[in-house]
Design a protein around this motif. Structure first.
Motif, PDB file in Angstrom:
ATOM      1  N   VAL A   2       0.854  -1.185   0.000  1.00  8.92           N
ATOM      2  CA  VAL A   2       0.000   0.000   0.000  1.00  8.92           C
ATOM      3  C   VAL A   2       0.887   1.231   0.000  1.00  8.92           C
ATOM      4  O   VAL A   2       1.832   1.322   0.784  1.00  8.92           O
ATOM      5  N   ARG A   9       2.953 -12.746  -9.567  1.00 13.19           N
ATOM      6  CA  ARG A   9       4.234 -13.162 -10.138  1.00 13.19           C
ATOM      7  C   ARG A   9       4.350 -14.669 -10.131  1.00 13.19           C
ATOM      8  O   ARG A   9       3.780 -15.342  -9.286  1.00 13.19           O
ATOM      9  N   PRO A  28      -3.270   2.105   5.631  1.00 15.04           N
ATOM     10  CA  PRO A  28      -1.973   2.583   6.127  1.00 15.04           C
ATOM     11  C   PRO A  28      -1.009   2.684   4.966  1.00 15.04           C
ATOM     12  O   PRO A  28      -1.181   2.009   3.948  1.00 15.04           O
ATOM     13  N   SER A  29       0.002   3.530   5.084  1.00 18.16           N
ATOM     14  CA  SER A  29       1.002   3.574   4.035  1.00 18.16           C
ATOM     15  C   SER A  29       2.110   2.612   4.422  1.00 18.16           C
ATOM     16  O   SER A  29       2.746   2.768   5.454  1.00 18.16           O
ATOM     17  N   LEU A  30       2.323   1.599   3.604  1.00 17.54           N
ATOM     18  CA  LEU A  30       3.327   0.596   3.943  1.00 17.54           C
ATOM     19  C   LEU A  30       4.690   0.960   3.383  1.00 17.54           C
ATOM     20  O   LEU A  30       5.706   0.567   3.922  1.00 17.54           O
ATOM     21  N   THR A  31       4.692   1.705   2.291  1.00 17.89           N
ATOM     22  CA  THR A  31       5.964   2.057   1.652  1.00 17.89           C
ATOM     23  C   THR A  31       5.771   3.288   0.775  1.00 17.89           C
ATOM     24  O   THR A  31       4.647   3.599   0.365  1.00 17.89           O
ATOM     25  N   SER A  32       6.890   3.967   0.487  1.00 20.57           N
ATOM     26  CA  SER A  32       6.790   5.083  -0.456  1.00 20.57           C
ATOM     27  C   SER A  32       7.291   4.641  -1.831  1.00 20.57           C
ATOM     28  O   SER A  32       7.216   5.393  -2.795  1.00 20.57           O
ATOM     29  N   GLN A  33       7.831   3.422  -1.902  1.00 20.86           N
ATOM     30  CA  GLN A  33       8.316   2.914  -3.191  1.00 20.86           C
ATOM     31  C   GLN A  33       7.658   1.584  -3.520  1.00 20.86           C
ATOM     32  O   GLN A  33       8.283   0.524  -3.422  1.00 20.86           O
ATOM     33  N   PRO A  34       6.383   1.618  -3.894  1.00 18.85           N
ATOM     34  CA  PRO A  34       5.662   0.359  -4.109  1.00 18.85           C
ATOM     35  C   PRO A  34       6.291  -0.527  -5.181  1.00 18.85           C
ATOM     36  O   PRO A  34       6.351  -1.744  -5.016  1.00 18.85           O
ATOM     37  N   HIS A  35       6.790   0.086  -6.252  1.00 17.63           N
ATOM     38  CA  HIS A  35       7.319  -0.728  -7.349  1.00 17.63           C
ATOM     39  C   HIS A  35       8.549  -1.515  -6.916  1.00 17.63           C
ATOM     40  O   HIS A  35       8.689  -2.684  -7.232  1.00 17.63           O
ATOM     41  N   VAL A  80       9.300  -2.388  -3.843  1.00 22.05           N
ATOM     42  CA  VAL A  80       8.910  -3.409  -2.856  1.00 22.05           C
ATOM     43  C   VAL A  80       8.325  -4.634  -3.559  1.00 22.05           C
ATOM     44  O   VAL A  80       8.624  -5.774  -3.211  1.00 22.05           O
ATOM     45  N   LEU A  81       7.544  -4.386  -4.607  1.00 18.87           N
ATOM     46  CA  LEU A  81       6.895  -5.502  -5.306  1.00 18.87           C
ATOM     47  C   LEU A  81       7.863  -6.231  -6.234  1.00 18.87           C
ATOM     48  O   LEU A  81       7.660  -7.407  -6.543  1.00 18.87           O
ATOM     49  N   ALA A  82       8.915  -5.532  -6.673  1.00 19.15           N
ATOM     50  CA  ALA A  82       9.860  -6.159  -7.602  1.00 19.15           C
ATOM     51  C   ALA A  82      10.947  -6.938  -6.876  1.00 19.15           C
ATOM     52  O   ALA A  82      11.661  -7.721  -7.492  1.00 19.15           O
ATOM     53  N   SER A  83      11.084  -6.728  -5.573  1.00 21.37           N
ATOM     54  CA  SER A  83      12.156  -7.420  -4.855  1.00 21.37           C
ATOM     55  C   SER A  83      11.862  -8.912  -4.765  1.00 21.37           C
ATOM     56  O   SER A  83      10.737  -9.360  -5.006  1.00 21.37           O
ATOM     57  N   ASP A  84      12.893  -9.680  -4.392  1.00 20.08           N
ATOM     58  CA  ASP A  84      12.789 -11.139  -4.405  1.00 20.08           C
ATOM     59  C   ASP A  84      11.631 -11.653  -3.557  1.00 20.08           C
ATOM     60  O   ASP A  84      11.330 -11.083  -2.514  1.00 20.08           O
TER      61      ASP A  84
END
Lengths: 100, 160
Positions: free
Chosen positions: A80, A90, B108-115, B117-121
């Motif tokens: 979020v 994925r 809630p804000s979980l991160t400011s860099q969603p891409h 976070v989602l691209a990590s392993d």
């Protein structure tokens, strides 16, 4: 951030099969296997809401950055940011089966 | 004011009857049994200690039991129950109207860099396996919790 700005990064995620960008009002963007998948959007929204209610004493809030829903062949990854829920489906390349 | 947060000292505009327990406390701490509430200062300290100990035992016992025989004597009439039920429903209806419409909790804000976070392993397989195992253990433990009745819930006090 424009819709294109929101999704450009998602397109480049390795092994992504599809994605969703959801706001309080509904799906803002979708692609691939998750294109127009309102059902998955609703389920993921509910799951991330539930997960974000967990509080760990003494830990910074919120206690996690990403929620992973791991299945045998693929993984849903959810985070979020800026009042928007980002869901990416994925491929699960890990060899061993998960015996839950 | 949510129910969970209301405390006993919020007594403004309370109907005194509203908080009256259905089963009255059989032996309020403020009124200990005869002979234990007043100890003359002239008695030896050993006796005072004994009395104090007895009083504390009595008080503890009184706090830990519910006198069901006393409850029978203050049975409420059917219509009294209905009245109370109606009174509570009215009160609840009034209170729920004054509550602000519960807006679904803001995300809630979980991160400011969603891409990123989602691209990590993805989570390593061994971690997933460990979590699954722990969850299975916890499930198994929870499913084995049961109430083991050891003694009667209601006992007769043998008073000679």
């Amino acid at each position: 951030m424009t819709t294109a700005g929101l999704t450009a990064g998602l397109e480049r995620i390795p092994d992504q099969l599809g994605y969703l960008v959801i706001s309080e009002d509904g799906v803002l963007a979708s692609a691939g296997e998750l294109e127009n998948d309102e059902h998955t959007a609703a389920v993921m929204m509910q799951m991330v809401r539930t997960a974000s209610r967990f509080k760990l004493p003494g830990s910074p809030e919120p206690p996690f950055k990403r929620m992973s829903v791991t299945l045998e062949d693929f993984v849903y990854m959810v985070t979020v940011s800026g009042q928007k829920v980002f869901v990416v489906k994925r491929q699960n390349n890990q060899q061993e089966p998960i015996n839950a | 004011m949510g129910c969970c947060y209301s405390s006993e000292n919020e007594t403004t505009e309370q109907d005194p009857d509203e908080r009256k327990p259905l089963i009255p406390h059989p032996n309020p701490v403020s009124k200990p049994p005869n002979g234990t509430d007043w100890i003359p200062t002239s008695v030896p300290s050993a006796r005072t200690d004994e009395q104090a100990l007895l009083t504390s035992i009595l008080t503890k016992t009184a706090q830990n039991i519910i006198d069901v025989s006393a409850a029978d004597s203050v049975m409420m009439e059917q219509h009294e129950y209905m009245d109370k039920a109606r009174q509570y429903s009215t009160k609840l209806a009034v209170l729920s109207n004054t509550l602000p419409q519960k807006k679904s909790l803001a995300l809630p804000s979980l991160t400011s860099q969603p891409h990123q976070v989602l691209a990590s392993d993805p989570v390593p397989y061994s971690d997933v396996q460990q979590v699954s195992k722990i969850a299975a253990y916890a499930y198994s433990a929870i499913s084995q919790i049961k109430v083991d009745a050891k003694e009667e819930l209601v006992v007769q006090f043998a008073i000679p």
